[in-house]
Write an enzyme that holds these catalytic residues in place. Structure first.
Site, short mmCIF file in Angstrom:
data_model
loop_
_atom_site.label_atom_id
_atom_site.label_comp_id
_atom_site.label_asym_id
_atom_site.label_seq_id
_atom_site.Cartn_x
_atom_site.Cartn_y
_atom_site.Cartn_z
N ASN A 210 -8.95 -1.66 3.51
CA ASN A 210 -8.96 -2.07 2.11
C ASN A 210 -7.73 -2.92 1.73
O ASN A 210 -7.64 -3.41 0.60
CB ASN A 210 -9.06 -0.85 1.18
CG ASN A 210 -7.90 0.11 1.34
OD1 ASN A 210 -7.34 0.28 2.43
ND2 ASN A 210 -7.52 0.76 0.27
N GLU B 22 -1.66 10.59 3.97
CA GLU B 22 -2.76 10.20 3.08
C GLU B 22 -2.86 11.31 2.04
O GLU B 22 -3.21 12.45 2.37
CB GLU B 22 -4.07 10.07 3.86
CG GLU B 22 -4.07 8.96 4.89
CD GLU B 22 -4.26 7.58 4.26
OE1 GLU B 22 -4.79 7.51 3.13
OE2 GLU B 22 -3.88 6.58 4.91
N GLY C 271 -4.89 2.49 -3.26
CA GLY C 271 -6.20 3.10 -3.42
C GLY C 271 -6.08 4.59 -3.66
O GLY C 271 -7.09 5.30 -3.70
N ASP D 88 -0.30 5.02 0.89
CA ASP D 88 -0.61 6.02 1.90
C ASP D 88 -0.51 5.43 3.31
O ASP D 88 -1.08 4.37 3.60
CB ASP D 88 -2.02 6.58 1.68
CG ASP D 88 -2.14 7.31 0.35
OD1 ASP D 88 -1.94 8.52 0.33
OD2 ASP D 88 -2.38 6.63 -0.67
N ASP E 155 0.86 -1.17 0.00
CA ASP E 155 0.00 0.00 0.00
C ASP E 155 0.91 1.23 0.00
O ASP E 155 2.09 1.15 0.35
CB ASP E 155 -0.87 -0.05 1.27
CG ASP E 155 -1.75 1.17 1.42
OD1 ASP E 155 -2.35 1.61 0.42
OD2 ASP E 155 -1.83 1.70 2.55
N ARG F 41 -14.89 11.92 -1.21
CA ARG F 41 -13.71 12.76 -0.97
C ARG F 41 -13.19 13.37 -2.27
O ARG F 41 -12.82 14.55 -2.30
CB ARG F 41 -12.62 11.94 -0.28
CG ARG F 41 -12.93 11.60 1.17
CD ARG F 41 -11.90 10.66 1.76
NE ARG F 41 -12.00 9.33 1.17
CZ ARG F 41 -11.02 8.43 1.20
NH1 ARG F 41 -9.86 8.71 1.76
NH2 ARG F 41 -11.20 7.24 0.65
#
Length: 305
Positions: free
Chosen positions: A256, A105, A186, A98, A96, A141
């Protein structure tokens, strides 16, 4: 007289501290060894930072042993990763981005340029904890970014984005040993591209923010890369590269990431949200990302080479 044979050491418990605070000693190792079945001699991977404790662990619950070891040496800030010795070195690595490979993030930092950082960060936190669905939370967002000039991205990266400690070393060592690496995020390609280039990852599947007249339109290209998409990416990379399922490592911090972590040979929750840390096969709370190298049996000499 019947000959006795030494126990077959099938598993390993690796104790890791943050490299800036190398305080693990023989007493810590000896204490953990008391709960490991037929523990072998400690093998120091990095003095004060990382030590292997091999043991005869067939049929044991690795996660429960790791939890018990952490409790035994608490409140010492030492991570404990327990796993089989076989296939410990990995051939495929997925991460991942972030709050894992970087300290921020990205969508929160973009929102900060519009004075909406706290509002967006609250939604991000709930999504990463698994309290709300990732896909609609992302669309909500992104919608708030409508009208933000795309040129702001380079400035945000320069001013606000920092690489997570140990990440550059982690990727350098794994690449040198032939590991294929992917940033499965993501987040957004406008960030994953530059971050992947800095870290030297091989690929970076992520989201594309749609534009109108040089500004973000408030929409993201479909499909949304949620939990299932990360899992699919792992399976596809594993198949196309012919990697044994046990030789896959994945790392992440949010809800996620759970399916990807669960599918990996070793899924690591890195400074993760509580539900993720509780579910993953391994967790790193205190060390930096070089812990993922020590978990594979690399030594301090490998990191320095």
């Amino acid at each position: 007289m019947t000959a006795t044979h030494p126990p077959r050491l099938t598993h390993v418990a690796t104790l890791v501290a943050h490299p800036d605070h190398p305080f693990i000693d023989d007493a810590h190792a000896a204490r953990v060894a008391t709960i490991l079945p037929q523990a072998g001699a400690p093998d120091w991977l990095a003095p004060g930072v990382a030590v292997d404790l091999p043991f005869a662990g067939a049929g044991r619950d690795a996660r429960k042993l790791a939890d018990a070891a952490r409790a035994l040496i608490a409140p010492a800030q030492i991570d404990v990763i327990v796993q089989p010795l076989a296939h410990r070195r990995k051939a495929l690595f997925l991460a991942d981005m972030d709050s894992t490979m970087i300290g921020q993030e990205c969508i929160d930092e973009l929102a900060g340029e519009l004075g909406l950082r706290e509002h967006v960060a609250a939604i991000t936190e709930r999504a990463m904890r698994g309290e709300i669905a990732f896909e609609p939370a992302l669309r909500e967002r992104v919608g708030l970014l409508r009208g933000l000039p795309a040129t702001i991205v380079d400035d945000v990266i320069a001013r606000r984005i920092t690489l997570m400690s140990g990440g550059a070393t982690l990727l350098r060592v794994m690449r040198r040993h032939g590991v294929y690496t992917a940033l499965v995020s993501g987040g957004f390609t406008v960030f994953t591209g530059p971050i992947s280039e800095r870290l030297g990852l091989h690929e970076h599947p992520s989201h594309t923010l749609l534009m109108e007249n040089g500004a973000f339109s408030g929409a993201v290209a479909e499909p949304i890369l949620g939990q299932q998409a990360k899992l699919d990416a792992l399976r596809e990379l594993r198949a196309t590269r012919g990697v044994d399922p046990r030789e896959v490592m994945a790392v992440g911090d949010g809800a996620n990431d759970l399916a990807m972590l669960g599918e990996a040979g070793l899924g690591v929750a890195y400074r993760a949200k509580p539900a993720v840390a509780a579910a993953a096969a391994a967790r790193v709370d205190w060390s930096d990302l070089t812990a993922l190298l020590y978990a594979q049996g690399y030594r301090s000499s490998d990191l320095a080479a």
